[in-house]
Design a protein around this motif. Sequence first.
Motif, short mmCIF file in Angstrom:
data_model
loop_
_atom_site.label_atom_id
_atom_site.label_comp_id
_atom_site.label_asym_id
_atom_site.label_seq_id
_atom_site.Cartn_x
_atom_site.Cartn_y
_atom_site.Cartn_z
N GLN A 18 0.81 -1.21 0.00
CA GLN A 18 0.00 0.00 0.00
C GLN A 18 0.85 1.27 0.00
O GLN A 18 0.51 2.25 -0.66
N ARG A 19 1.95 1.28 0.75
CA ARG A 19 2.81 2.48 0.75
C ARG A 19 3.35 2.76 -0.64
O ARG A 19 3.47 3.91 -1.07
N TYR A 20 3.71 1.71 -1.32
CA TYR A 20 4.21 1.83 -2.69
C TYR A 20 3.14 2.46 -3.58
O TYR A 20 3.41 3.36 -4.37
N LEU A 21 1.89 2.00 -3.43
CA LEU A 21 0.80 2.56 -4.20
C LEU A 21 0.44 3.97 -3.75
O LEU A 21 0.08 4.81 -4.56
N ASP A 22 0.53 4.23 -2.45
CA ASP A 22 0.21 5.56 -1.93
C ASP A 22 1.13 6.62 -2.51
O ASP A 22 0.70 7.75 -2.77
N GLU A 23 2.40 6.29 -2.70
CA GLU A 23 3.32 7.24 -3.31
C GLU A 23 2.87 7.60 -4.71
O GLU A 23 2.93 8.76 -5.12
N ILE A 24 2.40 6.61 -5.43
CA ILE A 24 1.90 6.85 -6.78
C ILE A 24 0.67 7.73 -6.74
O ILE A 24 0.56 8.72 -7.45
N ILE A 25 -0.28 7.39 -5.89
CA ILE A 25 -1.52 8.14 -5.80
C ILE A 25 -1.27 9.58 -5.37
O ILE A 25 -1.88 10.51 -5.88
N ALA A 26 -0.33 9.77 -4.43
CA ALA A 26 -0.04 11.13 -3.94
C ALA A 26 0.43 12.02 -5.07
O ALA A 26 0.00 13.17 -5.20
#
Length: 563
Positions: free
Chosen positions: A412-420
């Motif tokens: 999720q952190r990996y994806l959160d960086e993308i989403i941010a």
Amino acid sequence: MRRRLAQRWRWRVMGTTAAVVLVVPALLWSQESRRGDRLLHRHLDAARFEAVDTDTPGGGSSSGEQGSAAPSTWSGEGQPGLSVEAGDREWFWTADGPVAQSPLEPPHGGLDPATGNATLDTHTDRVRALDYQASFEPSVVPWKRGVAHDGVVRQVDGTYSTRRRSSSLTSVPVGGGAARGGEDRFWGSFLVRMEAGRAHPIPSVSPEQRVVQVVAEPLVDVEVLRDGSDNFFLRGDVDGVVRVNLELAVSRFYFDGALDERVGWEQFATPERVLADADARAVAARVLGARGIDRGLSPVEALRALVGYYRDFEARPFPQDEAGGDRYEAISALQVGVCRHRALAFLVSAGSLGLESRYVYNEAHAFVEVRWPAQGWRRIDLGGAADGFNYQNMGSNSVHRGGERDGFPQPQRYLDEIIAFESGESAGGLSSDAAGETVSEAERESSGDPTRDAASMAAQRVSPPGDESRELELAVRPPQVEILDASGAVMRGAAMRVRGRVVRGGARRVEVLLVPAGAAGFERGVSLGEADVQTSGDFVGEWTVPRQVSLGRWVLKARPVGE
């Protein structure tokens, strides 16, 4: 030639509102940044790098305008031109690494494989933008191999740095025929400030690339060399500036090949051979043991566990009370850092298991590559965080399509960086001519990719009409008005046709706006224009996308006039 994706439409009804999503399909890739000698990395939607024009703040020319320097005119059919004049902001490759026409601040580690190295430091938060120099057609941005190191040195104070285990140079054979099945073709174009008899480091696409032919201007003999870490070099018996073009054939396995899961540990080297430092192995055993990663897992299970763990890092300041111990152990336990921290810590952990890997970096990114028995080297990106990315010397603006199938965990952190970043929460962004790798939303949906936005309902590849256009990403999420479709070239300065219907309440006229994704309501919206509503509730309008619209993810919204 670049592959074009046909339009594919899907419809979904959410409550009483239907929506069509128009997106530039994109493989989310990474970028980096620096403050002083700090190199950091963040994910970025690569589709934003296509056909960027000259009025980008702080950017360069849309086609990498290079005067008479022909590399910018590469069409994908033949080789780049052979002018010895430097392109716009093009680097010179020297025996001591690259030299820019304007002062070049070397990234963390330096770009000469012989003298540069990376050190595991405590600067783990993101900073401002770095420059990325394109060297290949099609571009492999941001995964150009600048420097590759396969060894780690642990100091008595608990710090770690990378090195080459073998610096000896061997000649690379030239020939063998053009790219064949299972290979992709590239041209590399380098402006070399040649010193007779000396080896000049150059970037590469992959460690096992085949050199099909070498062409130089002026016509001189040039030898291609490689070291034990598969860093590549050029050497000639001439003094002066030489344009050297290399035609390369590269196995597609390197970019996104599926690993043979039947491989057992007996096909790998011993941990002592891969990571010779006994103290480093002991620390790594503690780090991995606490997370259940050891040779009790199969090799492919262990690799996937490592990738998932190091992708689950967060870019934030390093706690000062942890600064005095073993740096690798603290960074791994805290899961803090950006691309270079993740990649270097991964190198230690993988080596402690006997997985042969390399730390690879360029001026704007760090990643790893792992050798898989009987298959070869495989590139793996671990993510990171930064605020901006300047793409220079972009040539023909073509981008390689490799890397579409990741095959590794995406926490999720990996994806959160993308989403941010996609939501406009990053303070920086793109500021130059650039291009990136892409994959369609429809392909993500069919593969069950967790990065796919749950609200996405269609995918469309948007082609740039000219060098002065920008591609935009659009997600259509109307409030009280149903958007039926949006057609045309979705780019700055290009016409865009929008058709919709009022679904709640009466309205004689509606306004259609572009709103930054993540903004509340119509906050910071840019108006496209107004359209009359017919008695049926339908409306249609065609407007030019304003040139002041910046790159990023935008939501298409409509509202009754006067709301």
